[in-house]
Scaffold this motif. Structure first.
Motif, PDB file in Angstrom:
ATOM      1  N   LEU A 174      -1.598   6.293  13.942  1.00 10.51           N
ATOM      2  CA  LEU A 174      -0.224   6.001  14.366  1.00 10.51           C
ATOM      3  C   LEU A 174      -0.085   6.327  15.848  1.00 10.51           C
ATOM      4  O   LEU A 174      -0.297   7.468  16.262  1.00 10.51           O
ATOM      5  CB  LEU A 174       0.776   6.814  13.538  1.00 10.51           C
ATOM      6  N   GLY A 175       0.285   5.313  16.634  1.00 10.49           N
ATOM      7  CA  GLY A 175       0.374   5.443  18.080  1.00 10.49           C
ATOM      8  C   GLY A 175       1.787   5.679  18.585  1.00 10.49           C
ATOM      9  O   GLY A 175       2.760   5.701  17.830  1.00 10.49           O
ATOM     10  N   ARG A 176       1.884   5.821  19.913  1.00 13.69           N
ATOM     11  CA  ARG A 176       3.141   6.182  20.579  1.00 13.69           C
ATOM     12  C   ARG A 176       4.260   5.162  20.394  1.00 13.69           C
ATOM     13  O   ARG A 176       5.428   5.531  20.385  1.00 13.69           O
ATOM     14  CB  ARG A 176       2.903   6.382  22.076  1.00 13.69           C
ATOM     15  N   LYS A 177       3.930   3.893  20.261  1.00 13.22           N
ATOM     16  CA  LYS A 177       4.987   2.886  20.118  1.00 13.22           C
ATOM     17  C   LYS A 177       5.843   3.177  18.890  1.00 13.22           C
ATOM     18  O   LYS A 177       7.048   2.997  18.905  1.00 13.22           O
ATOM     19  CB  LYS A 177       4.381   1.485  20.045  1.00 13.22           C
ATOM     20  N   LEU A 178       5.219   3.658  17.817  1.00 19.34           N
ATOM     21  CA  LEU A 178       5.955   4.061  16.616  1.00 19.34           C
ATOM     22  C   LEU A 178       6.530   5.469  16.781  1.00 19.34           C
ATOM     23  O   LEU A 178       7.670   5.731  16.410  1.00 19.34           O
ATOM     24  CB  LEU A 178       5.038   4.028  15.387  1.00 19.34           C
ATOM     25  N   SER A 184     -10.567   1.769  23.916  1.00 15.08           N
ATOM     26  CA  SER A 184     -10.840   2.888  23.012  1.00 15.08           C
ATOM     27  C   SER A 184     -10.884   4.197  23.791  1.00 15.08           C
ATOM     28  O   SER A 184     -10.913   4.207  25.022  1.00 15.08           O
ATOM     29  CB  SER A 184     -12.176   2.673  22.298  1.00 15.08           C
ATOM     30  N   SER A 185     -10.931   5.320  23.063  1.00 14.19           N
ATOM     31  CA  SER A 185     -10.982   6.629  23.710  1.00 14.19           C
ATOM     32  C   SER A 185     -12.267   6.789  24.526  1.00 14.19           C
ATOM     33  O   SER A 185     -12.313   7.581  25.457  1.00 14.19           O
ATOM     34  CB  SER A 185     -10.872   7.744  22.673  1.00 14.19           C
ATOM     35  N   SER A 186     -13.304   6.014  24.204  1.00 16.96           N
ATOM     36  CA  SER A 186     -14.551   6.077  24.967  1.00 16.96           C
ATOM     37  C   SER A 186     -14.513   5.161  26.193  1.00 16.96           C
ATOM     38  O   SER A 186     -15.481   5.089  26.941  1.00 16.96           O
ATOM     39  CB  SER A 186     -15.735   5.699  24.070  1.00 16.96           C
ATOM     40  N   GLY A 187     -13.390   4.457  26.401  1.00 16.24           N
ATOM     41  CA  GLY A 187     -13.228   3.613  27.575  1.00 16.24           C
ATOM     42  C   GLY A 187     -13.636   2.162  27.380  1.00 16.24           C
ATOM     43  O   GLY A 187     -13.496   1.357  28.291  1.00 16.24           O
ATOM     44  N   GLN A 188     -14.151   1.814  26.199  1.00 13.81           N
ATOM     45  CA  GLN A 188     -14.553   0.435  25.939  1.00 13.81           C
ATOM     46  C   GLN A 188     -13.339  -0.417  25.587  1.00 13.81           C
ATOM     47  O   GLN A 188     -12.463   0.028  24.847  1.00 13.81           O
ATOM     48  CB  GLN A 188     -15.552   0.368  24.792  1.00 13.81           C
ATOM     49  N   SER A 189     -13.324  -1.645  26.094  1.00 13.32           N
ATOM     50  CA  SER A 189     -12.249  -2.581  25.765  1.00 13.32           C
ATOM     51  C   SER A 189     -12.711  -3.525  24.671  1.00 13.32           C
ATOM     52  O   SER A 189     -13.874  -3.927  24.642  1.00 13.32           O
ATOM     53  CB  SER A 189     -11.858  -3.409  26.986  1.00 13.32           C
ATOM     54  N   GLN A 190     -11.783  -3.861  23.779  1.00 15.25           N
ATOM     55  CA  GLN A 190     -12.055  -4.873  22.773  1.00 15.25           C
ATOM     56  C   GLN A 190     -10.781  -5.656  22.507  1.00 15.25           C
ATOM     57  O   GLN A 190      -9.688  -5.163  22.751  1.00 15.25           O
ATOM     58  CB  GLN A 190     -12.650  -4.307  21.484  1.00 15.25           C
ATOM     59  N   LEU A 221       0.841  -1.192   0.000  1.00 12.25           N
ATOM     60  CA  LEU A 221       0.000   0.000   0.000  1.00 12.25           C
ATOM     61  C   LEU A 221       0.875   1.241   0.000  1.00 12.25           C
ATOM     62  O   LEU A 221       1.903   1.280   0.677  1.00 12.25           O
ATOM     63  CB  LEU A 221      -0.898   0.024   1.247  1.00 12.25           C
ATOM     64  N   SER A 222       0.447   2.255  -0.734  1.00  7.89           N
ATOM     65  CA  SER A 222       1.199   3.514  -0.717  1.00  7.89           C
ATOM     66  C   SER A 222       0.242   4.698  -0.736  1.00  7.89           C
ATOM     67  O   SER A 222      -0.884   4.608  -1.229  1.00  7.89           O
ATOM     68  CB  SER A 222       2.169   3.586  -1.903  1.00  7.89           C
ATOM     69  N   GLY A 223       0.702   5.794  -0.151  1.00  7.48           N
ATOM     70  CA  GLY A 223      -0.073   7.024  -0.110  1.00  7.48           C
ATOM     71  C   GLY A 223      -1.345   6.935   0.711  1.00  7.48           C
ATOM     72  O   GLY A 223      -2.331   7.604   0.415  1.00  7.48           O
ATOM     73  N   VAL A 224      -1.333   6.141   1.780  1.00 13.00           N
ATOM     74  CA  VAL A 224      -2.516   5.946   2.624  1.00 13.00           C
ATOM     75  C   VAL A 224      -2.578   7.060   3.672  1.00 13.00           C
ATOM     76  O   VAL A 224      -1.587   7.382   4.322  1.00 13.00           O
ATOM     77  CB  VAL A 224      -2.483   4.565   3.322  1.00 13.00           C
ATOM     78  N   LYS A 225      -3.771   7.634   3.852  1.00 14.70           N
ATOM     79  CA  LYS A 225      -3.972   8.678   4.856  1.00 14.70           C
ATOM     80  C   LYS A 225      -3.773   8.104   6.258  1.00 14.70           C
ATOM     81  O   LYS A 225      -4.322   7.041   6.581  1.00 14.70           O
ATOM     82  CB  LYS A 225      -5.389   9.243   4.779  1.00 14.70           C
ATOM     83  N   VAL A 226      -2.988   8.815   7.076  1.00 12.37           N
ATOM     84  CA  VAL A 226      -2.775   8.413   8.464  1.00 12.37           C
ATOM     85  C   VAL A 226      -3.035   9.603   9.377  1.00 12.37           C
ATOM     86  O   VAL A 226      -2.837  10.753   8.988  1.00 12.37           O
ATOM     87  CB  VAL A 226      -1.342   7.868   8.704  1.00 12.37           C
ATOM     88  N   LYS A 227      -3.495   9.303  10.568  1.00 10.68           N
ATOM     89  CA  LYS A 227      -3.718  10.332  11.588  1.00 10.68           C
ATOM     90  C   LYS A 227      -2.836  10.001  12.779  1.00 10.68           C
ATOM     91  O   LYS A 227      -2.745   8.834  13.192  1.00 10.68           O
ATOM     92  CB  LYS A 227      -5.189  10.359  12.012  1.00 10.68           C
ATOM     93  N   ILE A 228      -2.189  10.993  13.320  1.00 11.33           N
ATOM     94  CA  ILE A 228      -1.326  10.806  14.485  1.00 11.33           C
ATOM     95  C   ILE A 228      -2.209  10.779  15.727  1.00 11.33           C
ATOM     96  O   ILE A 228      -3.035  11.681  15.920  1.00 11.33           O
ATOM     97  CB  ILE A 228      -0.276  11.939  14.573  1.00 11.33           C
ATOM     98  N   ASP A 229      -2.034   9.769  16.565  1.00 15.79           N
ATOM     99  CA  ASP A 229      -2.850   9.611  17.765  1.00 15.79           C
ATOM    100  C   ASP A 229      -1.933   9.356  18.961  1.00 15.79           C
ATOM    101  O   ASP A 229      -1.616   8.214  19.277  1.00 15.79           O
ATOM    102  CB  ASP A 229      -3.835   8.458  17.580  1.00 15.79           C
ATOM    103  N   THR A 230      -1.522  10.432  19.609  1.00 14.42           N
ATOM    104  CA  THR A 230      -0.602  10.294  20.747  1.00 14.42           C
ATOM    105  C   THR A 230      -1.276   9.660  21.954  1.00 14.42           C
ATOM    106  O   THR A 230      -0.608   9.270  22.903  1.00 14.42           O
ATOM    107  CB  THR A 230       0.000  11.653  21.140  1.00 14.42           C
ATOM    108  N   GLY A 231      -2.596   9.529  21.924  1.00 12.43           N
ATOM    109  CA  GLY A 231      -3.308   8.864  23.009  1.00 12.43           C
ATOM    110  C   GLY A 231      -3.313   7.354  22.868  1.00 12.43           C
ATOM    111  O   GLY A 231      -3.590   6.640  23.824  1.00 12.43           O
ATOM    112  N   ALA A 232      -2.984   6.860  21.680  1.00 14.01           N
ATOM    113  CA  ALA A 232      -2.962   5.415  21.438  1.00 14.01           C
ATOM    114  C   ALA A 232      -1.546   4.895  21.612  1.00 14.01           C
ATOM    115  O   ALA A 232      -0.591   5.538  21.189  1.00 14.01           O
ATOM    116  CB  ALA A 232      -3.450   5.118  20.022  1.00 14.01           C
ATOM    117  N   TYR A 233      -1.406   3.729  22.194  1.00 14.35           N
ATOM    118  CA  TYR A 233      -0.079   3.136  22.333  1.00 14.35           C
ATOM    119  C   TYR A 233       0.333   2.448  21.036  1.00 14.35           C
ATOM    120  O   TYR A 233       1.386   2.700  20.483  1.00 14.35           O
ATOM    121  CB  TYR A 233      -0.050   2.143  23.505  1.00 14.35           C
ATOM    122  N   THR A 234      -0.537   1.583  20.525  1.00 14.22           N
ATOM    123  CA  THR A 234      -0.233   0.821  19.314  1.00 14.22           C
ATOM    124  C   THR A 234      -0.914   1.470  18.116  1.00 14.22           C
ATOM    125  O   THR A 234      -2.004   2.015  18.233  1.00 14.22           O
ATOM    126  CB  THR A 234      -0.743  -0.627  19.458  1.00 14.22           C
TER     127      THR A 234
END
Length: 142
Positions: free
Chosen positions: A118-122, A78-84, A21-34
């Motif tokens: 993209l999370g903090r681990k990266l 998730s940001s809403s507190g739900q686990s999956q 895959l190339s040129g895929v839109k990504v959003k930076i999410d410093t609240g996510a670990y992975t």
């Protein structure tokens, strides 16, 4: 010796060499670990995980089935507190012309504008985030 960190904005476009895959839109999410990538289809078959990334409406959608022999399950809140429970796989991502090894959880993000978070681990040790900017990597390499 400290490695120079890249400044990344709140959004960008990235290449995923392992996933073709190339040129895929990504959003930076410093609240996510992975980091997380959108999966259209996912199933286990003969001790392998098979996935189809993105959805047909994404310009970068290939419909290709990608097979993982090495995968695991991860509990994600998730940001809403739900686990999956999500599948976790390893792959590469290219930003600023440099390829990084990282992990991705697989999630259904069909309704989201950005198929990849993209999370903090990266981000840790590799990037500084400037939320006033966007597409810094993509504009430099394309």
């Amino acid at each position: 010796m400290k490695r120079e960190k890249f400044i990344i904005g709140k959004t960008d476009k990235a290449d995923f060499p392992d996933f073709n895959l190339s040129g895929v839109k990504v959003k930076i999410d410093t609240g996510a670990y992975t980091s997380t990538i959108h999966c259209n289809e996912i199933w286990e078959e003969e001790n392998e995980l098979k996935v189809v990334l993105l959805s047909p409406q994404h310009l970068q959608y290939t419909g290709e089935i990608i097979t993982f022999k090495d995968y695991s399950l991860k509990k994600v809140r998730s940001s809403s507190g739900q686990s999956q429970i999500r599948y976790k796989v390893k792959g590469t991502i290219t930003l600023f012309g440099k390829t990084f090894n990282t992990e991705f959880t697989l999630s259904h993000r069909d309704k989201m504008k950005y198929p990849v978070l993209l999370g903090r681990k990266l981000l840790n040790n590799n990037f500084l985030v400037d939320t006033s900017k966007k597409n810094l990597s993509h504009s430099q390499t394309h």
